[in-house]
Scaffold this active site. Sequence first.
Site, PDB file in Angstrom:
ATOM      1  CB  ALA A 150      -0.933   0.002   1.211  1.00 43.67           C
ATOM      2  CE1 TYR A 151       4.957   5.621   3.273  1.00 45.08           C
ATOM      3  CE2 TYR A 151       6.813   4.473   2.267  1.00 45.08           C
ATOM      4  CZ  TYR A 151       6.291   5.580   2.905  1.00 45.08           C
ATOM      5  OH  TYR A 151       7.091   6.660   3.174  1.00 45.08           O
ATOM      6  CB  SER A 152       5.274   0.236  -2.671  1.00 47.60           C
ATOM      7  OG  SER A 152       6.212  -0.241  -1.740  1.00 47.60           O
ATOM      8  CB  ALA A 154       0.370   5.499  -1.211  1.00 48.60           C
ATOM      9  CE  LYS A 155       5.080   8.462   0.985  1.00 53.98           C
ATOM     10  NZ  LYS A 155       4.904   9.908   1.295  1.00 53.98           N
TER      11      LYS A 155
END
Length: 244
Positions: A150-152, A154-155
């Site tokens: 999710a973080y990857s 999103a970024k």
Amino acid sequence: MTNVSYDFSGRTAIVTGGAAGIGAEIARHYAAAGARVMIWDMNAPASPPGGAEYCKVDISQPDQIEQGLATTLDAFGGVDFLSHNAGFAGPTLPVTDCDPDTWAKVIEVNLTGTFYLAHAIVPVMLQKGTGRIINMASLAGKEGTPNASAYSAAKAGVIGFTKSLAKELAQTDIRVNCVAPAAIQTAILDQMTPEFVQVMIDKSPMKRLGSIEEAARMVMWLSSEDCSFNSGAVFDLSGGRATY
């Protein structure tokens, strides 16, 4: 480090996530350069730099952004710099174990919040005809970090959004760039397991974490007039780890 100084007297910086970590260091650097600083964060800063003010803002809530912007304009009259650092890493889990609600929160804070900020603040910068926006992305958005899907994602979205917005504003004097750090020594690493953090260190050719001061110094340059022909760019801060 060599002491490079900037003069941002008479200009206003909004620093999201400015209560701690990278954001707090950026706020200190802006204040040291003479800028008026408004810190937007969920938590009040323990020791804000001299002259800085604080406004409680959850960047995933557009109404709070609008209120924060109104407070900033009342206090300082304009916005020259947006240094956007607020984020939420979420737990480090494989995709099959990731809770959909947690996935949605990570995307909402890191990616959709970036849109909400620009949607509110770009019109203010356009009225003045100048501005600098620096979004804090991540090397995870370029490489894709396992167990941080999710973080990857999103970024990666922040990087794409930065490039798109920069093209829209290319014929103005508003420059939009992002910074893509590898692991930086901040409290956000506390949300990750020590083993996961060590993997990131081991991937660095310099075999160390980056410092918040190194990140802040890059943001100062991206805020300056020297950053004139750079827009829609991703500035790696990875100790040599980035490969493209």
